[in-house]
Design a protein around this motif. Structure first.
Motif, PDB file in Angstrom:
ATOM      1  N   THR B 214      67.951  -5.905  47.617  1.00 22.13           N
ATOM      2  CA  THR B 214      67.337  -7.117  47.072  1.00 22.13           C
ATOM      3  C   THR B 214      65.900  -7.329  47.545  1.00 22.13           C
ATOM      4  OG1 THR B 214      69.505  -8.138  46.916  1.00 22.13           O
ATOM      5  CG2 THR B 214      67.618  -9.594  46.754  1.00 22.13           C
ATOM      6  N   MET B 286      63.947 -14.686  40.507  1.00 20.24           N
ATOM      7  CA  MET B 286      64.070 -14.458  39.064  1.00 20.24           C
ATOM      8  C   MET B 286      63.092 -15.350  38.297  1.00 20.24           C
ATOM      9  SD  MET B 286      67.275 -15.109  36.475  1.00 20.24           S
ATOM     10  CE  MET B 286      67.392 -16.866  36.763  1.00 20.24           C
ATOM     11  N   GLY B 312      66.128  -6.293  34.064  1.00 23.98           N
ATOM     12  CA  GLY B 312      66.386  -6.107  35.502  1.00 23.98           C
ATOM     13  C   GLY B 312      66.399  -7.445  36.231  1.00 23.98           C
ATOM     14  N   TYR B 316      69.462  -9.587  37.928  1.00 23.09           N
ATOM     15  CA  TYR B 316      69.399 -10.136  39.289  1.00 23.09           C
ATOM     16  C   TYR B 316      69.863 -11.590  39.277  1.00 23.09           C
ATOM     17  CZ  TYR B 316      67.344 -11.941  43.603  1.00 23.09           C
ATOM     18  OH  TYR B 316      67.154 -12.554  44.813  1.00 23.09           O
ATOM     19  N   TRP B 352      69.816  -4.638  37.889  1.00 19.01           N
ATOM     20  CA  TRP B 352      68.687  -5.026  38.745  1.00 19.01           C
ATOM     21  C   TRP B 352      68.034  -3.799  39.373  1.00 19.01           C
ATOM     22  CZ3 TRP B 352      64.883  -7.818  40.489  1.00 19.01           C
ATOM     23  CH2 TRP B 352      64.592  -7.976  41.841  1.00 19.01           C
TER      24      TRP B 352
END
Lengths: 188, 714
Positions: B214, B286, B312, B316, B352
Motif C-alpha cells: 500500500t 483514492m 487501480g 484500492y 491496485w
C-alpha cells in the motif's frame, strides 16, 4: 471544451500552492473533502463508544455470546421419543430405502466398504453385538477407541433407526470377494 | 545560483522494471497452477514440490516480494531521482540491492517447493534467506536515505514520505516477526508460540499489506498519476492528513485476522476499531488520486496508462472499504476462513498493485527508451481483458464464500448441521473455482500482451542509460523554522526528523499491542493438562509445517455453535503454548483439525483411515480435493535431527526434562512402533520409521490435552 479549460485554469490559478513543484508536479491548496473528514471523525467517535461498551461497561465477551447461542439452541431442540432400549427394527421398504440412502450420504462406506478400514457389516460376526439397540448405540454414540464416528449430531434418532434397520436387514450376506474377514463374535 | 548538470540512472530502472515483468508472469502462472489444483486435485501430480501446500506460499511470496517488490523499486528508483533532482546516492548499492533481491527470489523459488518453510504466511522463507532479506533491505534504505541527503530540492514530496515509511516499517516488521531459532541450515522454530506467534504474525502480515502493498504504491501513485495526467495534485492538506493517519492507524489493525479466535478480547477490539478508523485515511489516497484527474477525464478515454491508474486506484478504494467491513466482528464471523478473504486480496493484488504497475511501466518504458509505446491499442486491449479477468476472478469467489459460509452455519429444524459432511460445502462451490480459472487466465492473457508490447517498445528505441538533467545546487538554509513556515512544511525539508516522526507513528501501536501480549501472563491462561509434544509428534508437526497443511486446514475452532457442533470444543489460548510456530491457518479448504485427535470427538479418524487418506484421499472421500501424499509413506523420517529439535524447543522454554534430547530418539521409536503395529492390525504394512507414522502421531495428538484435563478434574 474551451469553457472546461478555462474553468480548470481558474481553479488551478486560484489554488496552486506557491513553491510546490516536484519534477513539474504541482499541488493544490484544496481542503480535504468535508464528507471524508466527517466520516473519519465519525469512525473515531464510534471506536470510543465501541471500546467503552465492551471493555468499560462489560459488554458480552465472545464466550458470553457463545453460551447464549448454545442455550437458545438447546431450548429449541426437539425431544427424543425413543432410545437404544426401546428401539424397534423397521422392515418396511420405504424405511429401508431411506436407510440405504443415509448409508451412502453419511459416507458409511468410506470405512465399511471397499476400503475395509472398519469391520464389515455383512457377515454374522459382530464386535459390539447385533441386536438392534446395540447397533443403534454404536452408530449414535460412536466407538471412540476404534475411530467410529458418533452420528448423534448428524442424524436424528429416526434416521439412525433407518440406517440400523438397513444394515441388519439388507446388508446381511451382501459380502463381495474384497470384503474384509470376520471380526468379533459370531451371532446367529 | 549555480546550475549543476547531472545524470539520472535509467539503467537501474530498466533492471527493476524487467524483473517486475519477469517475476510477475511467474507469480501469476503459479497462481493459475494452484487455482487449477484446487478444482482438480490430480493436477498436483503426486509430486511433493508441485503440491498446493508448497506452491501456495510460492505464489503469495512471488506476487508480493518479487512482482510488487520489484515494481515498487522501479517506481522508487525512477521517481526519487527526479523528485530529488539527483542521481541515486550510490550506483553500487543500487546494483547490490537489485542482484541481492533477485537472488533472494531465486532462493525462495527453490526452497519453498522443497518444503523449507517457517509456515507463517508471507514470512515462510527460512532463516538464511531472512537474513539476506534484511541485508538487502538495509542496502535499499541506505541508498534511498542517502539520495534524500544529497538532494537538490528543498522539500521532500509526499511520494517520498510514503517510501520512507515503507522502508522503516518493513524493517521493523520483518525483523520482529521472523525471529526464529535455527535447528539446521533449513529448519528453524519461531521464537513465539501459539497466540503470541499469531498476534506477531498478523501484526506483520497485515502490515506487509500496509507497508509493502500500500504505502509504496501510494508513493508510486503520487508521482506517476499526476505526471501521466499532467494535472496538479488535488489537495496537499489531504496528503498530509491521510499520510500520517494511515501509517499511525494501520499498524494496530493486525488482530482483525484473529477475530472470534483464541485471542484476548482487548486485542480483538483493537483490531476492530483501528480497522474501522482506517477507512477514511485509506480513501484519502483514492480521493486525492481520482480528484487529481479533474479536468483530465477526457484523456482517460484515450490513454491506457490513465485507465490503468483509474481502475487501480478504484480497486484500492474497494479493497480498503472491504477491509474495515471484514474487520467488523459480525461480518468476520461469516467471512473468515472462506474465499471472501481470497477475493478481497485479489482485488488489491490484481487491481491496485497489478494495474498501478502496468500503468507505470507503460508510461515510463517509452520515456527511458526515448521512443513511443509500440501499440496504444494493444495496451487498451490489455486494460479491458485485465479488468474482465479481475471481475471473473473475484465475483465467483464472493459467491463461493457466501455460499460456503451459509452452508457451514445452517442447521436443520432437528438441530443438526444441515451439511455435516464438510466436502458437501466444497463440492457446492467447485463451479465457482472453474470460473476463477477463467478469470485468472484472462488476466494472464493481458499480461502476455503487456510483455510483448513492452519488449517491442524497448526494441524500437534505445535505453538512455544516463539521462542528462540540471538543477541549481541547494543553498544552505537554517534548520530553524522560518516565519510563515507551517510545522509540516518545516519538517518536509528535514528528512531526519521526518523519518524519526514516521518511526514514532508506527512504533506506538506495535508496542502497545505486542508487549502486553508477550509479557502479561493473564493474556494466555495456562491449562495444566497441556503438555509438550512427544518427539515423534514434534517430528510429525514439522512435516505438517513443511507440507504447508495450514494453507488449507485451520487449527482454530471459533466459539460458534456451528463450529463446536462440527469440530468440538472451541479453541483456548492455553492450548497452543508449545506451538512454534502457531498453525491456526486463514482459509478452510478442508475441515478444521484443532480437535482431530480427540477420540470420540466430532471428527476423530482411526490411524488406518489417516494412512489411506494420505495415500489417496479420494479413496476414503471420493469428492475430496486434497492432493495425495504418497511420499510420506515411502520416505524415511529423519530421526537423527530429533535431539537438536528437542534442544531448540528447550531453549524456547518448552519444558522437556533435562537430558531429554538423549532419550528422544528412543521414545520416538517406541511410539512409532506401536503406531505401526496398530496399522498392521488393520492389514496395513508400513515400517515404523516412515514419515507417515510421525504425521499420524501428530494428527492424533491435536486438541487432545484439554480433554485429558477434563477427565482428571472429574
Amino acid at each position: 471544451m474551451a469553457t472546461e479549460e478555462k474553468y480548470d485554469q481558474e481553479t488551478i490559478n486560484s489554488k496552486l500552492m506557491i513553491d510546490h513543484d516536484y519534477d513539474g508536479i504541482k499541488e493544490l491548496d484544496n481542503p480535504p473533502p468535508p464528507w471524508l473528514m466527517l466520516i473519519f471523525y465519525g469512525t473515531i467517535i464510534w471506536s470510543v463508544f465501541y471500546l467503552f461498551y465492551y471493555h468499560v461497561f462489560d459488554g458480552p465477551t465472545q464466550e458470553d455470546e457463545y453460551n447464549t447461542e448454545m442455550a437458545e439452541a438447546k431450548a429449541n431442540m426437539p425431544k427424543n421419543v425413543f432410545d437404544e432400549n426401546n428401539i424397534v427394527l423397521l422392515s418396511d421398504a420405504a424405511s429401508l430405502a431411506e436407510g440405504e440412502k443415509l448409508f451412502a450420504s453419511k459416507a458409511c462406506d468410506a470405512c465399511h466398504g471397499a476400503t475395509n478400514i472398519g469391520p464389515n457389516l455383512t457377515d454374522e460376526y459382530w464386535i459390539h453385538g447385533n441386536k438392534v439397540g446395540e447397533v443403534f448405540k454404536v452408530i449414535k454414540y460412536g466407538v471412540a477407541e476404534k475411530g467410529m464416528t458418533p452420528f448423534k449430531g448428524q442424524m436424528t434418532d429416526k434416521q439412525i433407526q433407518q440406517v440400523t434397520s438397513y444394515i441388519l436387514v439388507k446388508m446381511k450376506g451382501a459380502a463381495t470377494a474384497n470384503t474384509k474377514g470376520p471380526q468379533g463374535d459370531k451371532y446367529e | 545560483m549555480e546550475q549543476q548538470t547531472f545524470y539520472y540512472d535509467n539503467k537501474i530502472v530498466r533492471m527493476f522494471g524487467g524483473a517486475t515483468i519477469l517475476w510477475g508472469i511467474v507469480g501469476v502462472l503459479v497462481g493459475l497452477t494452484i487455482a487449477t489444483q484446487l478444482a482438480f486435485p490430480d493436477a498436483n501430480f503426486s509430486l511433493p514440490w508441485l503440491t498446493f501446500g508448497r506452491l501456495r506460499p510460492l505464489h503469495t511470496n512471488a506476487i508480493i516480494f518479487a512482482f510488487v517488490g520489484n515494481g515498487i523499486f522501479t517506481a522508487a528508483y525512477y521517481s526519487m531521482q527526479r523528485l530529488l533532482k539527483t542521481r541515486m546516492y550510490s550506483d553500487l548499492l543500487g546494483r547490490f540491492h537489485f542482484w541481492g533481491w533477485q537472488l533472494i527470489i531465486v532462493a525462495a523459488a527453490i526452497t519453498l517447493p522443497l518444503g523449507f518453510s517457517e509456515a507463517k504466511e508471507y514470512a515462510e522463507l527460512e532463516w538464511p534467506i531472512d537474513i539476506a532479506v534484511v541485508i538487502v533491505w538495509i542496502a535499499f534504505g541506505w541508498n534511498m536515505l542517502g539520495t534524500i541527503a544529497i538532494r537538490r530540492t528543498r522539500h521532500i514530496y509526499v511520494a517520498i514520505w510514503f517510501f520512507i515509511s515503507t522502508f522503516i516499517t518493513i524493517a521493523v516488521l520483518y525483523l520482529v516477526n521472523n525471529l526464529s531459532l535455527p535447528v539446521s541450515l533449513w529448519k528453524s522454530y519461531s521464537v513465539y508460540a501459539g497466540v503470541q506467534d499469531g498476534l506477531v504474525q498478523w501484526w506483520y502480515g497485515h502490515n506487509a499489506v500496509a507497508f509493502f502493498l500500500t504505502t509504496p504504491m501510494l508513493g508510486l501513485m503520487y508521482y506517476f498519476l499526476p505526471k501521466a495526467a499532467n494535472r496538479p495534485v488535488y489537495s496537499y492538506k489531504l496528503s498530509i492528513i491521510h499520510f500520517w493517519a494511515l501509517i499511525f492507524l494501520y499498524i494496530w489493525a493486525g488482530p482483525h485476522h484473529l477475530l472470534y479466535q483464541a485471542l484476548p478480547g482487548w486485542a480483538q477490539s483493537m483490531g476492530v476499531v483501528f480497522s474501522v478508523m482506517l477507512l477514511m485515511p485509506s480513501w484519502g489516497g483514492m480521493v486525492n488520486g481520482l480528484l487529481t484527474l479533474r479536468g483530465a477525464w477526457d484523456r482517460v478515454r484515450d490513454s491506457a496508462v490513465l485507465k490503468f491508474f483509474v481502475v487501480g486506484v478504484t480497486a484500492y478504494g474497494m479493497s480498503t472499504f472491504e477491509g474495515p467491513l471484514l474487520s467488523i466482528k459480525s461480518v468476520n464471523a461469516i467471512s473468515h476462513f472462506t474465499d471472501w478473504t481470497i477475493a478481497h486480496v485479489h482485488i488489491g493484488g490484481m487491481g491496485w498493485n497489478g494495474f498501478m504497475i502496468f500503468g507505470m511501466i507503460y508510461w515510463l518504458w517509452p520515456r527511458i527508451f526515448d521512443t513511443k509505446l509500440k501499440s496504444e491499442k494493444l495496451a487498451n486491449a490489455h486494460f479491458w481483458i485485465g479488468t474482465l479477468g479481475i471481475i471473473f476472478y473475484a465475483v465467483p469467489l464472493y459467491w463461493a464464500a457466501i455460499t460456503q459460509a451459509l452452508m457451514w452455519k445452517e442447521f436443520t429444524p432437528e438441530g443438526f448441521l444441515a451439511y455435516p459432511n464438510f466436502m458437501e460445502t466444497v463440492t457446492q462451490i467447485l463451479p465457482m473455482y472453474y470460473l476463477r480459472i477463467v478469470g485468472g487466465s484472462l488476466y494472464i492473457i493481458g499480461f502476455l500482451m503487456f510483455i510483448y508490447n513492452i519488449i517491442a517498445t524497448a526494441r524500437s528505441g534505445k535505453l538512455i542509460a544516463n539521462e542528462e538533467a540540471s538543477a541549481p545546487a541547494l543553498e544552505k538554509m537554517s534548520k530553524k523554522r522560518q516565519a510563515g513556515e507551517t510545522p509540516h512544511r518545516w519538517v518536509e525539508r528535514r528528512w531526519v526528523p521526518f523519518t524519526i516522526w514516521a518511526f514514532i507513528a508506527i512504533i506506538i501501536g506495535s508496542i502497545i499491542e505486542i508487549v502486553p501480549m508477550l509479557m502479561v501472563k493473564s493474556n494466555v491462561p495456562t491449562i495444566s493438562s497441556v503438555t509438550p509434544y512427544t518427539p515423534l509428534e514434534l517430528a510429525g508437526r514439522d512435516i505438517y509445517v513443511r507440507e504447508g497443511c495450514y494453507t488449507c486446514h485451520s487449527q482454530q475452532i471459533r466459539p460458534f455453535r456451528s463450529e463446536t457442533e462440527r469440530y468440538g470444543e472451541y479453541s483456548k489460548a492455553g492450548e497452543f503454548v508449545y506451538d512454534h510456530p502457531y498453525q491456526w491457518g486463514s482459509r478452510r479448504m478442508g475441515p478444521d483439525l484443532a480437535r482431530e485427535g480427540v477420540k470420540g470427538g466430532k471428527i476423530y479418524k482411526s490411524n488406518a483411515w489417516h494412512y489411506n487418506h494420505m495415500l489417496r484421499p479420494q479413496d476414503v472421500n471420493p469428492e475430496s480435493v486434497m492432493p495425495p501424499y504418497p511420499w510420506l509413506i515411502s520416505d524415511d523420517l529423519d530421526m537423527d535431527i530429533i535431539p537438536a529439535k528437542i534442544r531448540a524447543m528447550q531453549s524456547l522454554g518448552v519444558p522437556y526434562p533435562d537430558g531429554y534430547d538423549q532419550k528422544a530418539i528412543n521414545e520416538a521409536s517406541i511410539q512409532a512402533k506401536a503406531l505401526a503395529a496398530d496399522l498392521a492390525n488393520n492389514n496395513i504394512k508400513v515400517e515404523y520409521n516412515k514419515e507417515i507414522i510421525a504425521m499420524i502421531a501428530y494428527l492424533q495428538r491435536l486438541g487432545v490435552d484439554i480433554t485429558k484435563g477434563k477427565t482428571a478434574s472429574r
